[in-house]
Scaffold this motif. Structure first.
Motif, PDB file in Angstrom:
ATOM      1  N   ILE A   1       0.854  -1.183   0.000  1.00 34.47           N
ATOM      2  CA  ILE A   1       0.000   0.000   0.000  1.00 34.47           C
ATOM      3  C   ILE A   1       0.891   1.235   0.000  1.00 34.47           C
ATOM      4  CG2 ILE A   1      -1.731   1.325   1.269  1.00 34.47           C
ATOM      5  CD1 ILE A   1      -2.731  -1.328   2.408  1.00 34.47           C
ATOM      6  N   ILE A   2       0.669   2.106  -0.973  1.00 35.93           N
ATOM      7  CA  ILE A   2       1.411   3.364  -1.070  1.00 35.93           C
ATOM      8  C   ILE A   2       0.425   4.493  -0.834  1.00 35.93           C
ATOM      9  CG2 ILE A   2       2.794   4.849  -2.568  1.00 35.93           C
ATOM     10  CD1 ILE A   2       3.634   2.292  -4.086  1.00 35.93           C
ATOM     11  N   SER A   3       0.749   5.377   0.120  1.00 36.48           N
ATOM     12  CA  SER A   3      -0.157   6.475   0.430  1.00 36.48           C
ATOM     13  C   SER A   3       0.613   7.732   0.812  1.00 36.48           C
ATOM     14  CB  SER A   3      -1.084   6.082   1.588  1.00 36.48           C
ATOM     15  OG  SER A   3      -0.322   5.806   2.753  1.00 36.48           O
ATOM     16  N   VAL A   4       0.019   8.874   0.517  1.00 42.59           N
ATOM     17  CA  VAL A   4       0.574  10.148   0.967  1.00 42.59           C
ATOM     18  C   VAL A   4       0.096  10.318   2.402  1.00 42.59           C
ATOM     19  CG1 VAL A   4       0.504  12.646   0.663  1.00 42.59           C
ATOM     20  CG2 VAL A   4       0.641  11.153  -1.331  1.00 42.59           C
ATOM     21  N   ASP A   5       1.046  10.359   3.342  1.00 41.47           N
ATOM     22  CA  ASP A   5       0.630  10.422   4.741  1.00 41.47           C
ATOM     23  C   ASP A   5       1.000  11.728   5.439  1.00 41.47           C
ATOM     24  OD1 ASP A   5       3.390   9.925   5.080  1.00 41.47           O
ATOM     25  OD2 ASP A   5       3.039   8.795   6.909  1.00 41.47           O
ATOM     26  N   LEU A   6       1.718  12.620   4.745  1.00 37.96           N
ATOM     27  CA  LEU A   6       2.065  13.901   5.367  1.00 37.96           C
ATOM     28  C   LEU A   6       2.273  14.938   4.270  1.00 37.96           C
ATOM     29  CD1 LEU A   6       2.809  15.411   8.019  1.00 37.96           C
ATOM     30  CD2 LEU A   6       5.163  14.752   7.592  1.00 37.96           C
ATOM     31  N   ILE A   7       1.620  16.084   4.430  1.00 34.67           N
ATOM     32  CA  ILE A   7       1.766  17.194   3.487  1.00 34.67           C
ATOM     33  C   ILE A   7       2.026  18.441   4.320  1.00 34.67           C
ATOM     34  CG2 ILE A   7       0.694  18.534   1.644  1.00 34.67           C
ATOM     35  CD1 ILE A   7      -1.277  16.131   1.294  1.00 34.67           C
ATOM     36  N   GLU A   8       3.131  19.137   4.015  1.00 32.07           N
ATOM     37  CA  GLU A   8       3.486  20.347   4.756  1.00 32.07           C
ATOM     38  C   GLU A   8       3.758  21.486   3.775  1.00 32.07           C
ATOM     39  OE1 GLU A   8       6.056  18.738   8.474  1.00 32.07           O
ATOM     40  OE2 GLU A   8       7.012  18.550   6.506  1.00 32.07           O
ATOM     41  N   VAL A   9       3.334  22.680   4.138  1.00 28.83           N
ATOM     42  CA  VAL A   9       3.651  23.876   3.363  1.00 28.83           C
ATOM     43  C   VAL A   9       4.658  24.669   4.185  1.00 28.83           C
ATOM     44  CG1 VAL A   9       2.779  25.976   2.285  1.00 28.83           C
ATOM     45  CG2 VAL A   9       1.346  23.926   2.353  1.00 28.83           C
ATOM     46  N   ILE A  10       5.817  24.966   3.572  1.00 28.92           N
ATOM     47  CA  ILE A  10       6.826  25.729   4.292  1.00 28.92           C
ATOM     48  C   ILE A  10       6.750  27.201   3.884  1.00 28.92           C
ATOM     49  CG2 ILE A  10       8.305  23.730   4.690  1.00 28.92           C
ATOM     50  CD1 ILE A  10      10.078  24.669   2.421  1.00 28.92           C
ATOM     51  N   GLU A  11       7.495  28.036   4.586  1.00 28.46           N
ATOM     52  CA  GLU A  11       7.399  29.486   4.434  1.00 28.46           C
ATOM     53  C   GLU A  11       7.551  29.967   2.996  1.00 28.46           C
ATOM     54  OE1 GLU A  11       9.402  33.538   6.288  1.00 28.46           O
ATOM     55  OE2 GLU A  11      10.038  31.589   7.020  1.00 28.46           O
ATOM     56  N   SER A  12       8.397  29.318   2.220  1.00 30.33           N
ATOM     57  CA  SER A  12       8.624  29.730   0.831  1.00 30.33           C
ATOM     58  C   SER A  12       7.451  29.399  -0.083  1.00 30.33           C
ATOM     59  CB  SER A  12       9.882  29.046   0.286  1.00 30.33           C
ATOM     60  OG  SER A  12       9.658  27.649   0.157  1.00 30.33           O
ATOM     61  N   GLY A  13       6.506  28.621   0.415  1.00 29.68           N
ATOM     62  CA  GLY A  13       5.379  28.181  -0.393  1.00 29.68           C
ATOM     63  C   GLY A  13       5.576  26.787  -0.960  1.00 29.68           C
ATOM     64  N   ALA A  14       6.761  26.229  -0.786  1.00 31.85           N
ATOM     65  CA  ALA A  14       7.013  24.863  -1.260  1.00 31.85           C
ATOM     66  C   ALA A  14       6.165  23.881  -0.445  1.00 31.85           C
ATOM     67  CB  ALA A  14       8.490  24.522  -1.130  1.00 31.85           C
ATOM     68  N   VAL A  15       5.707  22.847  -1.113  1.00 30.78           N
ATOM     69  CA  VAL A  15       4.890  21.822  -0.469  1.00 30.78           C
ATOM     70  C   VAL A  15       5.734  20.555  -0.348  1.00 30.78           C
ATOM     71  CG1 VAL A  15       2.783  20.433  -0.655  1.00 30.78           C
ATOM     72  CG2 VAL A  15       2.770  22.811  -1.413  1.00 30.78           C
ATOM     73  N   GLN A  16       5.959  20.123   0.880  1.00 33.26           N
ATOM     74  CA  GLN A  16       6.721  18.904   1.142  1.00 33.26           C
ATOM     75  C   GLN A  16       5.740  17.742   1.282  1.00 33.26           C
ATOM     76  OE1 GLN A  16      10.634  20.193   3.443  1.00 33.26           O
ATOM     77  NE2 GLN A  16       8.838  20.434   4.732  1.00 33.26           N
ATOM     78  N   VAL A  17       6.018  16.666   0.585  1.00 28.98           N
ATOM     79  CA  VAL A  17       5.111  15.520   0.562  1.00 28.98           C
ATOM     80  C   VAL A  17       5.865  14.277   1.026  1.00 28.98           C
ATOM     81  CG1 VAL A  17       3.588  14.114  -0.893  1.00 28.98           C
ATOM     82  CG2 VAL A  17       3.925  16.548  -1.423  1.00 28.98           C
ATOM     83  N   ARG A  18       5.279  13.569   1.992  1.00 28.48           N
ATOM     84  CA  ARG A  18       5.861  12.297   2.434  1.00 28.48           C
ATOM     85  C   ARG A  18       4.930  11.172   2.004  1.00 28.48           C
ATOM     86  NH1 ARG A  18       6.879  10.728   8.673  1.00 28.48           N
ATOM     87  NH2 ARG A  18       4.669  10.217   8.557  1.00 28.48           N
ATOM     88  N   THR A  19       5.512  10.194   1.317  1.00 28.78           N
ATOM     89  CA  THR A  19       4.775   9.026   0.851  1.00 28.78           C
ATOM     90  C   THR A  19       5.220   7.811   1.657  1.00 28.78           C
ATOM     91  OG1 THR A  19       4.712   9.969  -1.370  1.00 28.78           O
ATOM     92  CG2 THR A  19       4.222   7.629  -1.177  1.00 28.78           C
ATOM     93  N   LYS A  20       4.249   7.060   2.141  1.00 31.73           N
ATOM     94  CA  LYS A  20       4.525   5.853   2.923  1.00 31.73           C
ATOM     95  C   LYS A  20       4.245   4.620   2.073  1.00 31.73           C
ATOM     96  CE  LYS A  20       3.102   3.321   7.037  1.00 31.73           C
ATOM     97  NZ  LYS A  20       2.186   3.291   8.187  1.00 31.73           N
ATOM     98  N   THR A  21       5.171   3.696   2.086  1.00 26.87           N
ATOM     99  CA  THR A  21       4.969   2.397   1.453  1.00 26.87           C
ATOM    100  C   THR A  21       4.922   1.355   2.566  1.00 26.87           C
ATOM    101  OG1 THR A  21       6.169   3.086  -0.531  1.00 26.87           O
ATOM    102  CG2 THR A  21       5.876   0.713  -0.191  1.00 26.87           C
ATOM    103  N   ALA A  22       3.814   0.659   2.670  1.00 22.56           N
ATOM    104  CA  ALA A  22       3.641  -0.363   3.703  1.00 22.56           C
ATOM    105  C   ALA A  22       3.458  -1.723   3.043  1.00 22.56           C
ATOM    106  CB  ALA A  22       2.440  -0.043   4.583  1.00 22.56           C
TER     107      ALA A  22
END
Length: 81
Positions: free
Chosen positions: A5-26
């Motif tokens: 199972i692959i899922s996006v489990d964390l989405i963060e927006v940092i000060e510059s406007g960049a979006v950090q995405v963490r994908t989990k593979t279980a």
């Protein structure tokens, strides 16, 4: 039975406007997780996000305004990137 199972489990927006995405593979065996790993990537203002997860697309659409994209590109140019 093994299941991946692959899922996006964390989405963060940092000060510059960049979006950090963490994908989990279980890896599951009979419904119980036996292994897992994470991968991170960044969607910078101005990047094409059309192939991202629907939630990531929604966040990018809301945060990557013309002003944010311009400010990000100006900051990158000032740093020589």
């Amino acid at each position: 039975m093994l299941e991946k199972i692959i899922s996006v489990d964390l989405i963060e927006v940092i000060e510059s406007g960049a979006v950090q995405v963490r994908t989990k593979t279980a890896i599951l065996e009979n419904g119980k997780q036996i292994s897992g790993s994470f991968h991170r990537h960044v969607v910078a203002p101005g990047d094409d996000y059309s192939k991202q997860d629907a939630r990531v697309q929604a966040i990018c659409k809301a945060t990557h305004t013309a002003a944010v994209v311009s400010a990000y590109q100006a900051a990158q140019a000032a740093q020589g990137v």
